[in-house]
Design an enzyme around this catalytic site. Sequence first.
Site, PDB file in Angstrom:
ATOM      1  N   LYS A 281       0.876  -1.178   0.000  1.00 32.72           N
ATOM      2  CA  LYS A 281       0.000   0.000   0.000  1.00 32.72           C
ATOM      3  C   LYS A 281       0.911   1.226   0.000  1.00 32.72           C
ATOM      4  O   LYS A 281       2.059   1.141   0.447  1.00 32.72           O
ATOM      5  CB  LYS A 281      -0.870   0.016   1.267  1.00 32.72           C
ATOM      6  CG  LYS A 281      -2.106   0.877   1.150  1.00 32.72           C
ATOM      7  CD  LYS A 281      -3.262   0.163   0.485  1.00 32.72           C
ATOM      8  CE  LYS A 281      -4.406   1.123   0.182  1.00 32.72           C
ATOM      9  NZ  LYS A 281      -5.608   0.419  -0.275  1.00 32.72           N
TER      10      LYS A 281
ATOM     11  N   ASP B 182      -6.860   4.411  -4.615  1.00 30.75           N
ATOM     12  CA  ASP B 182      -7.549   4.314  -3.316  1.00 30.75           C
ATOM     13  C   ASP B 182      -8.125   5.713  -3.090  1.00 30.75           C
ATOM     14  O   ASP B 182      -8.331   6.455  -4.076  1.00 30.75           O
ATOM     15  CB  ASP B 182      -6.558   3.901  -2.209  1.00 30.75           C
ATOM     16  CG  ASP B 182      -7.246   3.549  -0.888  1.00 30.75           C
ATOM     17  OD1 ASP B 182      -7.851   2.465  -0.807  1.00 30.75           O
ATOM     18  OD2 ASP B 182      -7.217   4.355   0.053  1.00 30.75           O
TER      19      ASP B 182
HETATM   20  P1  NDP Z   1     -12.887   7.943  -2.858  1.00 33.32           P
HETATM   21  O1  NDP Z   1     -11.802   8.938  -2.628  1.00 33.32           O
HETATM   22  O2  NDP Z   1     -13.407   7.735  -4.225  1.00 33.32           O
HETATM   23  O3  NDP Z   1     -14.142   8.272  -1.901  1.00 33.32           O
HETATM   24  C1  NDP Z   1     -14.017   8.358  -0.513  1.00 33.32           C
HETATM   25  C2  NDP Z   1     -15.362   8.769   0.059  1.00 33.32           C
HETATM   26  O4  NDP Z   1     -15.299   8.702   1.483  1.00 33.32           O
HETATM   27  C3  NDP Z   1     -15.763  10.196  -0.273  1.00 33.32           C
HETATM   28  O5  NDP Z   1     -17.160  10.259  -0.353  1.00 33.32           O
HETATM   29  C4  NDP Z   1     -15.253  10.975   0.934  1.00 33.32           C
HETATM   30  O6  NDP Z   1     -15.937  12.210   1.157  1.00 33.32           O
HETATM   31  C5  NDP Z   1     -15.549   9.988   2.042  1.00 33.32           C
HETATM   32  N1  NDP Z   1     -14.648  10.197   3.176  1.00 33.32           N
HETATM   33  C6  NDP Z   1     -13.295  10.236   3.152  1.00 33.32           C
HETATM   34  N2  NDP Z   1     -12.812  10.463   4.389  1.00 33.32           N
HETATM   35  C7  NDP Z   1     -13.909  10.564   5.200  1.00 33.32           C
HETATM   36  C8  NDP Z   1     -14.077  10.780   6.590  1.00 33.32           C
HETATM   37  N3  NDP Z   1     -13.018  10.932   7.410  1.00 33.32           N
HETATM   38  N4  NDP Z   1     -15.350  10.804   7.067  1.00 33.32           N
HETATM   39  C9  NDP Z   1     -16.423  10.639   6.267  1.00 33.32           C
HETATM   40  N5  NDP Z   1     -16.309  10.434   4.943  1.00 33.32           N
HETATM   41  C10 NDP Z   1     -15.079  10.380   4.426  1.00 33.32           C
HETATM   42  O7  NDP Z   1     -12.320   6.572  -2.240  1.00 33.32           O
HETATM   43  P2  NDP Z   1     -12.780   5.075  -2.551  1.00 33.32           P
HETATM   44  O8  NDP Z   1     -14.244   5.042  -2.774  1.00 33.32           O
HETATM   45  O9  NDP Z   1     -11.869   4.522  -3.569  1.00 33.32           O
HETATM   46  O10 NDP Z   1     -12.409   4.344  -1.174  1.00 33.32           O
HETATM   47  C11 NDP Z   1     -13.323   4.297  -0.079  1.00 33.32           C
HETATM   48  C12 NDP Z   1     -12.881   3.205   0.890  1.00 33.32           C
HETATM   49  O11 NDP Z   1     -12.833   1.941   0.196  1.00 33.32           O
HETATM   50  C13 NDP Z   1     -11.492   3.375   1.517  1.00 33.32           C
HETATM   51  O12 NDP Z   1     -11.512   2.807   2.813  1.00 33.32           O
HETATM   52  C14 NDP Z   1     -10.612   2.516   0.628  1.00 33.32           C
HETATM   53  O13 NDP Z   1      -9.430   2.106   1.261  1.00 33.32           O
HETATM   54  C15 NDP Z   1     -11.549   1.347   0.375  1.00 33.32           C
HETATM   55  N6  NDP Z   1     -11.233   0.533  -0.785  1.00 33.32           N
HETATM   56  C16 NDP Z   1     -11.161   1.091  -2.033  1.00 33.32           C
HETATM   57  C17 NDP Z   1     -10.888   0.292  -3.131  1.00 33.32           C
HETATM   58  C18 NDP Z   1     -10.932   0.825  -4.509  1.00 33.32           C
HETATM   59  O14 NDP Z   1     -10.894   0.000  -5.436  1.00 33.32           O
HETATM   60  N7  NDP Z   1     -11.045   2.121  -4.724  1.00 33.32           N
HETATM   61  C19 NDP Z   1     -10.566  -1.134  -2.961  1.00 33.32           C
HETATM   62  C20 NDP Z   1     -10.785  -1.643  -1.623  1.00 33.32           C
HETATM   63  C21 NDP Z   1     -11.066  -0.814  -0.584  1.00 33.32           C
HETATM   64  P3  NDP Z   1     -15.438  13.575   0.433  1.00 33.32           P
HETATM   65  O15 NDP Z   1     -15.961  13.513  -0.965  1.00 33.32           O
HETATM   66  O16 NDP Z   1     -16.042  14.662   1.247  1.00 33.32           O
HETATM   67  O17 NDP Z   1     -13.943  13.560   0.490  1.00 33.32           O
END
Ligand code: NDP
Length: 447
Positions: free
Chosen positions: A128, A168
Amino acid sequence: MNRYASTQNFMEYVQSRNVGQPEFHQAVEEVIDSLLPVVQENKEFQEAKILERVVEPDRIVSFRVVWYDDKGEAQVNRGYRVQFNNAIGPYKGGLRFDPSVNVSILKFLAFEQIFKNSLTTLPLGAGKGGADFDPKGKSNLEIMRFCQSFMNELAKYIGPDIDVPAGDIGVGGREIGYLFGQYKKIRQEFTGALTGKGPTWGGSLIRPEATGYGAVYFARNMLKFNKKDIAGMECAISGSGNVALYAAEKIIQLGGKVLTLSDSKGFIFDKDGINAEKLNYLHDLKTVRRGPLKEFAEKFNVEYHEGKKPWGVKCDLAFPCATQNELNGEDAKLLTGNGCFLVSEGANMPSTPEAIEVYKEMKVLYGPGKAANAGGVAVSGLEMAQNSMRHSWSREEVEDKLACIMSSIHDSCIAYGQTQNGVDYLKGANIAGFMKVAKNMVSFGVM
Ligand code: NDP
């Protein structure tokens, strides 16, 4: 002191060697609880110190990233790559660009990735990386300059047979494009050194959708095992990024109702359910323009709750898809008190240990992230396979393979997670993921 006598003993060892890394301690403890009985019964694992080795990363690279902002001022960030374990394949795991990024968070994510990648049945090791860079409010050119500077250093440590990063939080298709472009230029090679690429330059169809779709497939498997179906179920989702929006899309396709989505500022509650038209708007708002959800609430006249999380809403199924530790014990009590009986984690470690305790007490069907969100890395593995063959599969082929992999992960959880009180998916995922890695490490000798 016998380190293997109790979780507490082993954790004292881990904590003393990794001071000030609470997220890493949390991720290790969650796994050690399940693995200790296996190691206590296995002399070979004890003699080869497999448990001590599996919590120690192969290496961590940390580097300076300097770039010019639009005002012509030089900015300094810190980049990282944690290469945790390559016992079953090249290091594999995403890059996160967020101001909260530090060694503890990246080590927890890379550690979880060991078990998740093993569960996919594909030959993928675990890593990571990322940077404490905040992409919010940055111009396109600033993002490009940052990605190029980041890759100038990262390129020394990655490659299609060495380490293959993906996206991510804060790293989507645009960032992967800039990173891949710079890698290609520095190394003079067009190879699959990153996944999440665009479909015209080596990317796999369904990769953007895979994590969200996979979390819903995993929920469907849990429901099917309990003779239930997703159709008609009311669902609460957190997050509104890549994972959350594609989870919503798949739930809608399968006949479920999506009531909530959230971002770092608050959550929306749509009592009519989010439909395909609203979802299109959300894709543009959250992943292209990166605006606040409040804008969506105003446009479609739905409830918006500033500064709140969606876990107080009455629902059947919950999909935490935002970030780590976003669902605590109190949230879990609210959620289950309102009738929620299944949690499928799209995010990594979104539930705190207290929340997991509540799930156990309330007999919630709990799909931990390392199993439920493995669809993303699984399709990354399929992207690597397609790159090696210089061939692309159709959407249908990739989605079929994704669905099969999610079913096989569910089967592995059942095989290792049966208890008197039903299936403990967390235990099943931890042990099933561990066995393959541990046996390979034994085969390779002590090194
Ligand atoms: P994105 O950056 O596309 O989206 C993240 C989302 O989470 C946004 O809506 C963001 O809000 C919100 N967010 C971030 N930090 C916080 C917080 N502290 N409190 C509340 N909301 C928050 O990321 P992903 O969708 O790619 O990833 C989301 C999760 O999934 C992570 O845990 C990641 O590690 C996990 N994951 C992702 C994978 C992937 O393929 N992308 C694979 C496996 C796991 P805002 O828009 O306001 O920033």
